[in-house]
Each structure stands twice: as structure tokens, then as C-alpha cells.
Design a protein around this motif. Structure first.
Motif: not given
Length: 327
Positions: A47-72
Motif C-alpha cells: 500500500d506504499r513505496f519503501q526506499i530503504v538503504g543509502k539515499s543516493k541516485g535515482v529511483r523509479t516509482l510507478k502508480i496505476s490510476i483507474s477510473n471506474f466512474g461515469v465522468r472523465k
């Protein structure tokens, strides 16, 4: 064994497996919108991203968003740091900058916000490049993505927490008095005493007792404003965040003057005490009151002044009569 029984057992097995490995959507208060962090490693936390370790460099995080409603939905995804709400929840709805409440690094400086249009019954995946700071991260840096509809067609918001830590060691919190603030909530005036947790650690079950009293010359006659009191519990307090203690004035307008703030807080075996005097200017009071509705002004001071004037006039009349009688 009967083929139907084997088939039935197989269906249950695959359903359970699918349920177990399915990414978990985070809590979303956006109607019809589901937000899911796409965790690429084998972590049990989904339910969340966890970045553990030496805090250098670049990390890639991806989020998926779904729309089950009737409006955009035209959604804005904004990186920020966690804050503490009035009801003791960790939220991600405020723009937090480095330096606030002892915060060394702001998550908003590590990645950029994005806007995405998600049509009904569609799913969009977003990728964020998170540039971690080169310095050490003490304790827990609790960042996150705040997600809301820019067109207000879909009310509410959702969030995806991002936990960043170098050593994953627990850090406690330390409370102190930050300031006195004023706000208008639902057309009513509020005095807010802001405490702060300047340490990079989550606090739990923080019990707060706080009083606020405006000084007045009427206090010597026991006719001054009453002392306001709040007793509340915060189930969770975010690291490096303010803790708002709310004094709802209801129909009582804000008055200028000096306010004495006293209180104490406890979390586990640790306790803290607070005592300070703040000043609310007439300009600040007027700014709040003119934005409120249904205020009832206290006329006690006016009535006392009228009585004093009348008594003075009567005294002068009797003095004049007495003085003229001696002449």
C-alpha cells in the motif's frame, strides 16, 4: 476423485493465488478512482513505496490510476511530505517545503508533479523519477503523492505514501509549541494552537490538554472571557510536522488582545508542557471575522461603560446640587 470436485478446488486455488499477489490499492476518497502503487520488488508491503538503504541516485516509482466512474477525471499528482490533520491522521494535502518543522529534505524537491486525464473505464500508469538526496537521511522521511481532480468534478483526494530511510531504525518524536494561528472553517472562526514534531519519526497516541485565555481588565471582576479548553488524542503524528489543536469559536468573534496558552502532551512515558503568550492584532481579528457568518458579539464591555458613564453623570449632578447648596 470426481472431476467436478477437482475443478471446483482448482477454481478456489487460483482465486486465492490471484488475491494474494494482486497489488493493493491505497485508500482513495476520489469517487470511482482507484490508485495502486506498482511495487516491483518482493516486499510484503503493497500500500506504499519503501526506499530503504543509502539515499543516493535515482529511483523509479510507478502508480496505476483507474477510473471506474461515469465522468472523465483530470487528475493532478503532486509530491509532498506527510502532515498531521486535526483528527490525528497522517495526510498529504499540504505543500511542505524543506526547513519547515525541522524537515531536512522535501519530497517535492525529489520529483515533479504530473497531470493525467483518465477517461471512464480506463487506466493510466504514471512513472516518477525520484532523485534521492546525497546526504544522509536521519530517521524516516515520510513523503507521498497527493492526487486530486483539478476540475473538481470528482471530489476528494487520494494519496500514495513513500517511506524513505537510510537505516530503517525507529526514531521517536519531540513536541514543542510552534505558534498561534487563525482560520475560517465552514464560515466559523477558529483559534489554532500549532504544536510541532521536529523529529523524523512517527508518533502514536499523543494525548493533548490545552487551554487558551484572553487577558482582560475585566478579569479582576470575574467578568472577563472564559478560559477555553481542549482535550484530544492524536492516533498518529507525522514526522517533521505541525499538530493543530483546534479551538472552535462557533458564533464568538475573534477579539484582539493577548492570549495565554498553557498545556501538556503525553505519548507513552514522555511528557511535554507548554506556556506562552501570543498577541492577536485588531487587523488579524477583523480579517477573520469579516469572513464568518452568524457571529454574536459580546456587549458586556459596552454595557459596563454605559453604566460607568451614567453613574458619573449622576454623581456630577448630585455634586453640582450639593455644591450649589453651599453657595
Amino acid at each position: 476423485m470426481n472431476k467436478k470436485i477437482i475443478y471446483f478446488i482448482s477454481i478456489i486455488f487460483f482465486a486465492l493465488v490471484t488475491f494474494i499477489i494482486k497489488p493493493q490499492a491505497v485508500k482513495a476518497d476520489l469517487n470511482g478512482i482507484t490508485v495502486t502503487p506498482l511495487i516491483e520488488n518482493d516486499s510484503d508491503v503493497t500500500d506504499r513505496f519503501q526506499i530503504v538503504g543509502k539515499s543516493k541516485g535515482v529511483r523509479t516509482l510507478k502508480i496505476s490510476i483507474s477510473n471506474f466512474g461515469v465522468r472523465k477525471a483530470n487528475l493532478r499528482v503532486v509530491p509532498t511530505n506527510a502532515t498531521t490533520s486535526m483528527d490525528g491522521k497522517i495526510v498529504y494535502t499540504q505543500n511542505v517545503k524543506a526547513g519547515q518543522y525541522g524537515l531536512k529534505y522535501a519530497f517535492s524537491d525529489m520529483t515533479k508533479p504530473q497531470t493525467v486525464l483518465v477517461r471512464p473505464n480506463k487506466t493510466k500508469d504514471l512513472t516518477f523519477k525520484v532523485k534521492l538526496p546525497s546526504g544522509n537521511i536521519k530517521g524516516l522521511l515520510l513523503g507521498g503523492f497527493n492526487i486530486y481532480d483539478t476540475g473538481n468534478q470528482v471530489p476528494g483526494n487520494a494519496d500514495v505514501p513513500v517511506w524513505i530511510t537510510d537505516d530503517n531504525k525507529p526514531v521517536g518524536g519531540i513536541l514543542s509549541l510552534h505558534n498561534l494561528g487563525l482560520d475560517v472553517i465552514r464560515k466559523k472562526p477558529h483559534i489554532i494552537i500549532n504544536l510541532q514534531n521536529k523529529e523524523p519519526g512517527i508518533m502514536k497516541n499523543v494525548i493533548v490538554h490545552m487551554t487558551v485565555k484572553r487577558k482582560s481588565w475585566l478579569d479582576r471582576f470575574n467578568l472577563g472571557p472564559k478560559k477555553m479548553q481542549v482535550d484530544t488524542t492524536y492516533p498518529k503524528v507525522a514526522p517533521n510536522s505541525r499538530i493543530p489543536v483546534d479551538f472552535d469559536q462557533n458564533t464568538t468573534p475573534i477579539q484582539a488582545g493577548k492570549y495565554v496558552v498553557k498545556g501538556a502532551a503525553r505519548s507513552g512515558k514522555a511528557t511535554w508542557t507548554f506556556h506562552k503568550t501570543y498577541t492577536i492584532t485588531q487587523e488579524q481579528a477583523n480579517d477573520i471575522n469579516k469572513r464568518c457568518k452568524g457571529l454574536i458579539y459580546n456587549k458586556t464591555t459596552t454595557y459596563i461603560l454605559i453604566v460607568c458613564v451614567l453613574v458619573s453623570i449622576i454623581f456630577l449632578i448630585f455634586w453640582a446640587i450639593w455644591y450649589s447648596g453651599r453657595s
